[in-house]
Scaffold this motif. Sequence first.
Motif, PDB file in Angstrom:
ATOM      1  N   GLY A   1       0.847  -1.191   0.000  1.00 59.43           N
ATOM      2  CA  GLY A   1       0.000   0.000   0.000  1.00 59.43           C
ATOM      3  C   GLY A   1       0.876   1.231   0.000  1.00 59.43           C
ATOM      4  O   GLY A   1       1.509   1.548   1.004  1.00 59.43           O
TER       5      GLY A   1
ATOM      6  N   TRP B   1      -0.151   6.515   4.371  1.00 56.39           N
ATOM      7  CA  TRP B   1       0.193   5.791   5.586  1.00 56.39           C
ATOM      8  C   TRP B   1       1.275   4.740   5.313  1.00 56.39           C
ATOM      9  O   TRP B   1       2.235   4.607   6.078  1.00 56.39           O
TER      10      TRP B   1
ATOM     11  N   THR C   1      -1.166  -1.781   4.580  1.00 60.37           N
ATOM     12  CA  THR C   1      -1.763  -0.455   4.819  1.00 60.37           C
ATOM     13  C   THR C   1      -2.796  -0.133   3.741  1.00 60.37           C
ATOM     14  O   THR C   1      -3.069   1.032   3.472  1.00 60.37           O
TER      15      THR C   1
ATOM     16  N   PRO D   1      -6.606   0.025   1.964  1.00 63.05           N
ATOM     17  CA  PRO D   1      -7.943   0.269   2.516  1.00 63.05           C
ATOM     18  C   PRO D   1      -8.636  -1.044   2.884  1.00 63.05           C
ATOM     19  O   PRO D   1      -8.353  -2.090   2.287  1.00 63.05           O
ATOM     20  N   THR D   2      -9.544  -0.963   3.859  1.00 61.12           N
ATOM     21  CA  THR D   2     -10.230  -2.158   4.354  1.00 61.12           C
ATOM     22  C   THR D   2     -10.846  -2.980   3.237  1.00 61.12           C
ATOM     23  O   THR D   2     -10.791  -4.202   3.244  1.00 61.12           O
TER      24      THR D   2
ATOM     25  N   ILE E   1      -8.451  -5.467   1.604  1.00 62.88           N
ATOM     26  CA  ILE E   1      -7.680  -6.404   2.442  1.00 62.88           C
ATOM     27  C   ILE E   1      -7.803  -7.847   1.959  1.00 62.88           C
ATOM     28  O   ILE E   1      -6.812  -8.536   1.743  1.00 62.88           O
TER      29      ILE E   1
ATOM     30  N   HIS F   1      -1.004  -5.194  10.421  1.00 59.01           N
ATOM     31  CA  HIS F   1      -1.869  -4.327   9.619  1.00 59.01           C
ATOM     32  C   HIS F   1      -2.063  -2.996  10.323  1.00 59.01           C
ATOM     33  O   HIS F   1      -2.099  -2.917  11.549  1.00 59.01           O
TER      34      HIS F   1
ATOM     35  N   SER G   1      -4.511  -0.728   9.080  1.00 60.42           N
ATOM     36  CA  SER G   1      -5.739  -0.188   8.481  1.00 60.42           C
ATOM     37  C   SER G   1      -6.831  -0.179   9.546  1.00 60.42           C
ATOM     38  O   SER G   1      -6.749  -0.919  10.522  1.00 60.42           O
ATOM     39  N   LYS G   2      -7.850   0.657   9.333  1.00 60.89           N
ATOM     40  CA  LYS G   2      -8.877   0.816  10.371  1.00 60.89           C
ATOM     41  C   LYS G   2     -10.257   0.718   9.747  1.00 60.89           C
ATOM     42  O   LYS G   2     -10.641   1.589   8.965  1.00 60.89           O
TER      43      LYS G   2
ATOM     44  N   ILE H   1     -10.333  -6.475  10.875  1.00 62.09           N
ATOM     45  CA  ILE H   1      -9.343  -6.740   9.821  1.00 62.09           C
ATOM     46  C   ILE H   1      -8.527  -7.999  10.114  1.00 62.09           C
ATOM     47  O   ILE H   1      -8.282  -8.812   9.218  1.00 62.09           O
TER      48      ILE H   1
ATOM     49  N   SER I   1      -1.824   0.627  15.664  1.00 61.19           N
ATOM     50  CA  SER I   1      -2.899   1.619  15.643  1.00 61.19           C
ATOM     51  C   SER I   1      -2.621   2.702  16.679  1.00 61.19           C
ATOM     52  O   SER I   1      -1.880   2.486  17.633  1.00 61.19           O
TER      53      SER I   1
ATOM     54  N   GLU J   1     -12.714   5.900   5.398  1.00 61.40           N
ATOM     55  CA  GLU J   1     -13.085   4.607   5.989  1.00 61.40           C
ATOM     56  C   GLU J   1     -14.353   4.696   6.843  1.00 61.40           C
ATOM     57  O   GLU J   1     -15.113   3.743   6.949  1.00 61.40           O
TER      58      GLU J   1
END
Length: 338
Positions: free
Chosen positions: A11, A15, A81, A83-84, A87, A106, A108-109, A119, A139, A285
């Motif tokens: 990614g 981020w 990283t 986007p959800t 994944i 990971h 990502s959120k 995730i 996170s 997100e």
Amino acid sequence: MNNHMKMAVLGSGSWGTALSLVLADNHIEVNLWGHNPAIIDEINEQHSNTTYLPNVELPSLIKGYSDLEEALKEVNTILLTVPTKAIRDIVKKVSKLLINPVTIIHASKGIEPGTYKRISEMIKEEMPSHLLTEVVVLSGPSHAEEVSLRQPTTVTAAASQLKVAEYVQKLFMNANFRVYTNTDVIGVELGGALKNIIALGAGLSDGLGYGDNAKAALMTRGLAEITRLGSELGANPITFSGLTGIGDLIVTCTSTHSRNWRAGNLLGQGKSLEDVLDNIGMIVEGVRTTEAVFHLAKKLEVEMPITAAIYDVLFNGKEAKVAVDELMARTGKRETIN
């Protein structure tokens, strides 16, 4: 860390690029994979990624890759990283290319609409268990823009086994980037995902021209409903008072860097969701997470009035002003988190 450590970061957005810079500062070679060849070329030729992080020079230990198989060579730790919504697809592709097991971190959120999966659960479903050593969540209150400028940032690494969280702590920790460890994976993942809903609400309130009092109330009561849902799903409620709960909530609700806040702010000014998402041009997100969490809370019978109000604004065409005013006019309650 030794000079031979090599990691793949999947990614190449803001981020992924910022975290690659942290790793490179720690003398780790980074294979940064992205699906946009122009960005990958720029990373390799100019040592920059101006689309996502203008005015940042990237260390030469970061090498860009468009070919996933190449990026995964000689790597036993992968940082996701993306986007959800990407994944599952990426993890499927990775699992077809791996020979030896890997640790997946990971950063990502989000929560998946329809399945309500976190995730780490999505990763475990898509990756055969013999190829997966462990899943770790990274996170906390961390804008990529600030991390890339080496401004002080603190995050949490969470894994079911403390020693695995400590391994990730060592990878990332340096003078600018402080890492705490935690074993409450559920709480850390939920805090990171759910605060994006409340950030949309804080943005709405600001967009309507309401003041700091209203925003502080939304954040505090937002934390109460995050904690309610989290406890129901098996998180430790104390996690939500930490960096990945209130810490991330503060940064996402009060900063113009935050895409979720910006989206809410534009909605509060009366723009349509479609226009807002076009205007921001990166994944917001909180929109998908609101959809997932609204239905999950209904299913579990957990009261989440702020989430429900934001869902109405996003998906039922309710006016932002009406939604926020109705929240303020709810019947009097005793203040407890539960």
